[in-house]
Enzyme design. Sequence first.
Site, PDB file in Angstrom:
ATOM      1  N   GLY A  76       2.766   5.996   9.225  1.00  0.00           N
ATOM      2  CA  GLY A  76       4.675   6.028   9.294  1.00  0.00           C
ATOM      3  C   GLY A  76       5.083   4.828   9.602  1.00  0.00           C
ATOM      4  O   GLY A  76       6.840   4.903   9.129  1.00  0.00           O
ATOM      5  N   SER A  93       4.340   2.140   8.835  1.00  0.00           N
ATOM      6  CA  SER A  93       4.001   0.983   6.658  1.00  0.00           C
ATOM      7  C   SER A  93       4.988   0.252   6.670  1.00  0.00           C
ATOM      8  O   SER A  93       6.230   1.142   6.578  1.00  0.00           O
ATOM      9  CB  SER A  93       2.494   1.968   6.613  1.00  0.00           C
ATOM     10  OG  SER A  93       2.182   2.362   6.874  1.00  0.00           O
ATOM     11  N   GLY A  94       5.196  -0.651   6.126  1.00  0.00           N
ATOM     12  CA  GLY A  94       6.206  -1.347   5.381  1.00  0.00           C
ATOM     13  C   GLY A  94       7.427  -2.085   6.059  1.00  0.00           C
ATOM     14  O   GLY A  94       8.067  -2.931   5.870  1.00  0.00           O
ATOM     15  N   HIS A 141       0.770  -1.227   0.345  1.00  0.00           N
ATOM     16  CA  HIS A 141       0.420   0.072  -0.421  1.00  0.00           C
ATOM     17  C   HIS A 141       0.882   1.330   0.026  1.00  0.00           C
ATOM     18  O   HIS A 141       0.321   1.954  -0.182  1.00  0.00           O
ATOM     19  CB  HIS A 141      -1.492  -0.287   0.923  1.00  0.00           C
ATOM     20  CG  HIS A 141      -0.131   0.297   2.677  1.00  0.00           C
ATOM     21  ND1 HIS A 141      -0.379  -0.676   2.981  1.00  0.00           N
ATOM     22  CD2 HIS A 141       0.356   1.686   2.712  1.00  0.00           C
ATOM     23  CE1 HIS A 141       0.198   0.005   4.784  1.00  0.00           C
ATOM     24  NE2 HIS A 141       0.779   0.845   4.467  1.00  0.00           N
ATOM     25  N   ASP A 190      -0.769  -7.603   1.404  1.00  0.00           N
ATOM     26  CA  ASP A 190      -0.043  -6.008   1.866  1.00  0.00           C
ATOM     27  C   ASP A 190       0.890  -6.195   1.656  1.00  0.00           C
ATOM     28  O   ASP A 190       2.327  -5.538   2.996  1.00  0.00           O
ATOM     29  CB  ASP A 190      -0.957  -5.626   2.524  1.00  0.00           C
ATOM     30  CG  ASP A 190      -0.372  -3.647   2.984  1.00  0.00           C
ATOM     31  OD1 ASP A 190       0.276  -3.400   2.064  1.00  0.00           O
ATOM     32  OD2 ASP A 190      -0.374  -3.349   3.920  1.00  0.00           O
TER      33      ASP A 190
END
Length: 318
Positions: free
Chosen positions: A226, A228-229, A81, A129
């Site tokens: 912030g 994410s990932g 995403h 994701d």
Amino acid sequence: MKFNSALSVAGVTLLYIAGSFCQLDVCGRAPLNNRIVGGKNATAGAWPWQVSIHFTFAGIDFGHFCGGTLITKDWVLSAAHCFQWFNASYVVMYFGRLNQSGSNPYETNRTASQIINHPNFNFSTFDNDIALIQLSSSVPFSDYIRPACLGAVNSTFAGGTESWVTGWGRLQPNGTEVPEVLQEVMIPVVKDTDCINAYGGINISITSNMICAGLLNQGGKGACQGDSGGPMVSRKGSLWIQSGIVSFGIQCADPTFPTVFARVSPYQDWIKSYTGSNPPGFIVFNAASSNFRSVPNLLLFPLSLTFYFIPFSLFLTS
């Protein structure tokens, strides 16, 4: 990353090696990590696989927007995403970074040569994701820059498994303050059934491609926009093994809705299909829940309140 008060991100464990030995001599080892407690600033080298992904345009660095995990000298793992609206030419990745400003003496950076989102990623449900980013050139390993090991197919991260989340995400769920220093926090894995029940009350599906973590009935610690990932990792002896990728939540560090992560282990074959002859180090992690700190059994009720379904990417939600 939301932490309690001010800052926010053993049993008998069977480990055996699956896949290539190419990364297994270096992955998951953080020789400078001697931290025991969470909710604090990380130290240089504590999480040497942590990546800060920046958005750039026309030579201007607009700053950190997502995290990632170094998994080989040529590849980074992150969340799909994060990369829905731009291509590889806008991405710069920083390795060995501790501070978002000021000196980072052990740091290096690379641009992206390609970004590969999982072909079955669904932006409506956040299923699958996961994304791979190929570096423009290899990064050298050091005590401050090295890859994480990845949970292999059939890994089990049972409810209560101690897991660490790291990132530069927001410090408060409704605030704009972001940390200068990489944050670290320990949160336990939440049982699949408890996570399914929590999100089922608001008609959000938790699939087998997801894993959840947080402090149910307590909150105060977890990922935020912030983060994410970025990685969620668990430790066995001297090895750190990545179980999840920060994906989404209802509210940062919410006491009712745990943070949801993309589960890494189902994607072993997909990851190896791109990383080629030098794949990541995959390790099967199996743990019985009775060997870990317990998570309370909860009665989770459907909510009638308005909620916000937010990916934990600062870029996407600011």
